[in-house]
Enzyme design. Sequence first.
Site, PDB file in Angstrom:
ATOM      1  N   LYS A 117       6.653  -4.474  -2.485  1.00  0.00           N
ATOM      2  CA  LYS A 117       6.234  -3.216  -3.136  1.00  0.00           C
ATOM      3  C   LYS A 117       7.125  -2.938  -4.355  1.00  0.00           C
ATOM      4  O   LYS A 117       8.350  -3.080  -4.279  1.00  0.00           O
ATOM      5  CB  LYS A 117       6.339  -2.069  -2.117  1.00  0.00           C
ATOM      6  CG  LYS A 117       6.230  -0.664  -2.697  1.00  0.00           C
ATOM      7  CD  LYS A 117       4.844  -0.339  -3.210  1.00  0.00           C
ATOM      8  CE  LYS A 117       4.831   1.036  -3.934  1.00  0.00           C
ATOM      9  NZ  LYS A 117       3.631   1.209  -4.784  1.00  0.00           N
ATOM     10  N   SER A 118       6.521  -2.535  -5.465  1.00  0.00           N
ATOM     11  CA  SER A 118       7.312  -2.171  -6.649  1.00  0.00           C
ATOM     12  C   SER A 118       8.347  -1.136  -6.226  1.00  0.00           C
ATOM     13  O   SER A 118       8.007  -0.137  -5.583  1.00  0.00           O
ATOM     14  CB  SER A 118       6.430  -1.580  -7.737  1.00  0.00           C
ATOM     15  OG  SER A 118       5.560  -2.570  -8.244  1.00  0.00           O
ATOM     16  N   SER A 158      -2.865   6.743  -6.140  1.00  0.00           N
ATOM     17  CA  SER A 158      -1.742   7.298  -6.895  1.00  0.00           C
ATOM     18  C   SER A 158      -0.578   7.441  -5.931  1.00  0.00           C
ATOM     19  O   SER A 158      -0.204   8.546  -5.533  1.00  0.00           O
ATOM     20  CB  SER A 158      -2.106   8.644  -7.520  1.00  0.00           C
ATOM     21  OG  SER A 158      -1.013   9.102  -8.293  1.00  0.00           O
ATOM     22  N   LEU A 215       5.018   5.326  -6.399  1.00  0.00           N
ATOM     23  CA  LEU A 215       6.191   4.471  -6.204  1.00  0.00           C
ATOM     24  C   LEU A 215       6.954   4.786  -4.908  1.00  0.00           C
ATOM     25  O   LEU A 215       8.182   4.798  -4.864  1.00  0.00           O
ATOM     26  CB  LEU A 215       7.125   4.598  -7.429  1.00  0.00           C
ATOM     27  CG  LEU A 215       7.849   3.348  -7.963  1.00  0.00           C
ATOM     28  CD1 LEU A 215       6.975   2.115  -7.962  1.00  0.00           C
ATOM     29  CD2 LEU A 215       8.374   3.599  -9.364  1.00  0.00           C
ATOM     30  N   CYS A 221       2.993   0.450 -14.396  1.00  0.00           N
ATOM     31  CA  CYS A 221       2.574   1.442 -13.398  1.00  0.00           C
ATOM     32  C   CYS A 221       1.851   2.600 -14.087  1.00  0.00           C
ATOM     33  O   CYS A 221       2.374   3.182 -15.032  1.00  0.00           O
ATOM     34  CB  CYS A 221       3.767   1.971 -12.608  1.00  0.00           C
ATOM     35  SG  CYS A 221       3.262   3.257 -11.452  1.00  0.00           S
ATOM     36  N   ASN A 240       0.939   5.476 -12.603  1.00  0.00           N
ATOM     37  CA  ASN A 240       0.944   6.713 -11.806  1.00  0.00           C
ATOM     38  C   ASN A 240       2.207   7.554 -11.907  1.00  0.00           C
ATOM     39  O   ASN A 240       2.490   8.355 -11.040  1.00  0.00           O
ATOM     40  CB  ASN A 240       0.723   6.354 -10.319  1.00  0.00           C
ATOM     41  CG  ASN A 240      -0.636   5.745 -10.081  1.00  0.00           C
ATOM     42  OD1 ASN A 240      -1.567   5.984 -10.851  1.00  0.00           O
ATOM     43  ND2 ASN A 240      -0.764   4.962  -9.027  1.00  0.00           N
ATOM     44  N   ASN A 299      -2.832  -4.980 -13.565  1.00  0.00           N
ATOM     45  CA  ASN A 299      -2.573  -3.805 -12.733  1.00  0.00           C
ATOM     46  C   ASN A 299      -3.888  -3.014 -12.635  1.00  0.00           C
ATOM     47  O   ASN A 299      -4.879  -3.359 -13.275  1.00  0.00           O
ATOM     48  CB  ASN A 299      -1.462  -2.958 -13.399  1.00  0.00           C
ATOM     49  CG  ASN A 299      -0.695  -2.134 -12.377  1.00  0.00           C
ATOM     50  OD1 ASN A 299      -1.297  -1.546 -11.474  1.00  0.00           O
ATOM     51  ND2 ASN A 299       0.618  -2.093 -12.500  1.00  0.00           N
TER      52      ASN A 299
HETATM   53  C1  DHB Z   1       2.286   2.328  -8.227  1.00  0.00           C
HETATM   54  C2  DHB Z   1       1.052   1.937  -8.694  1.00  0.00           C
HETATM   55  C3  DHB Z   1       0.953   0.853  -9.526  1.00  0.00           C
HETATM   56  O1  DHB Z   1      -0.233   0.416 -10.020  1.00  0.00           O
HETATM   57  C4  DHB Z   1       2.100   0.168  -9.888  1.00  0.00           C
HETATM   58  O2  DHB Z   1       1.994  -0.866 -10.687  1.00  0.00           O
HETATM   59  C5  DHB Z   1       3.344   0.558  -9.403  1.00  0.00           C
HETATM   60  C6  DHB Z   1       3.434   1.652  -8.562  1.00  0.00           C
HETATM   61  C7  DHB Z   1       2.408   3.489  -7.353  1.00  0.00           C
HETATM   62  O3  DHB Z   1       1.682   4.475  -7.567  1.00  0.00           O
HETATM   63  O4  DHB Z   1       3.249   3.444  -6.443  1.00  0.00           O
END
Ligand code: DHB
Length: 299
Positions: A44-45, A69, A72, A124, A126, A191
């Site tokens: 996960k980012s 949404s 992160l 990202c 959001n 993305n």
């Molecule tokens: C989130 C969504 C994304 O598309 C991304 O690339 C990184 C984070 C998010 O909302 O957590």
Amino acid sequence: MYPVEIGKLKLRNFIYNAAGVWDTTTSQLGDLTSSPYCGAITTKSCTIVPRKGNNYPKYHFTSTFSINSNGLENMGLDYYLNYKSHKPIFYSIGGLSDTERIQMLETTFDLERDNIGVELNLSCPNLGTCGPAYKSHTLIESLRKIFEAVGRPTHTFGLKLPPYFIPEDFRSIADVLDAYKNTIDFITCINSVPNAVDFDINNDMPTIVPNGGYGGLGGATILPIALSNVKHFADIFKEDKIDIAVIGCGGVTTGADVYKHRLAGATAVQVGTHLWQNGPDIFRQLHDEYYLIMQRKGF
Ligand code: DHB
């Protein structure tokens, strides 16, 4: 199995999860590790410290698309760095600023471990403002700052890019990437498509709560947009002899969709919404369907 190499990494199969899907907890990462046809793991980012993310409801699914949404929500970089797998792991580095991204990249590049890579997420949609990869001048500025600080990546390194829509943008982004072709091993296209909204007609409100109901669009609906992005970059890279692999991401629900990503020029293929809705068994389903197509075509 369809093995592939991305940078220094060897994947036993070329299909794996998109960042942000089935990859937030060690239990989910374990599912990806034990799913034989999932060729790698993207985490996960993340940010340096854990984040709760946006309020619920923050996901919306229909039979043809998803809107998210998440904001992160993640366990913090160390949590992901501590997760070990026999499969290649791509750490998705998110962050809220270039300063935070630099700090996370330094920590990750310092790791003396094989079988890891970085997918730097500069797209990202959001977080109020969209990431720096949306425009070539902000992308150039971020990459300049980041590479000045961290130097040449020691591990396989790539960028997660947003969708682009006009030829000028593919060209100007490719020009930026050309300048870093000795540093960047791959780009991941795409993305989610930013700022989508849907309505719940039972209460006359948007279907998700954060950001006024706007979120990233994924799922089958975005397949042609993803294919277009993969093809534009793959074609430019071939023409200009830029040695950067394109990883396809977006709209995959069948083996045929995987095959289309390959036709567009993808080296490997990531899966988001379909994995989210149906779980890690999809890796076997996609493999088997893809296998049948390859057989039919005599490969
Ligand atoms: C989130 C969504 C994304 O598309 C991304 O690339 C990184 C984070 C998010 O909302 O957590």
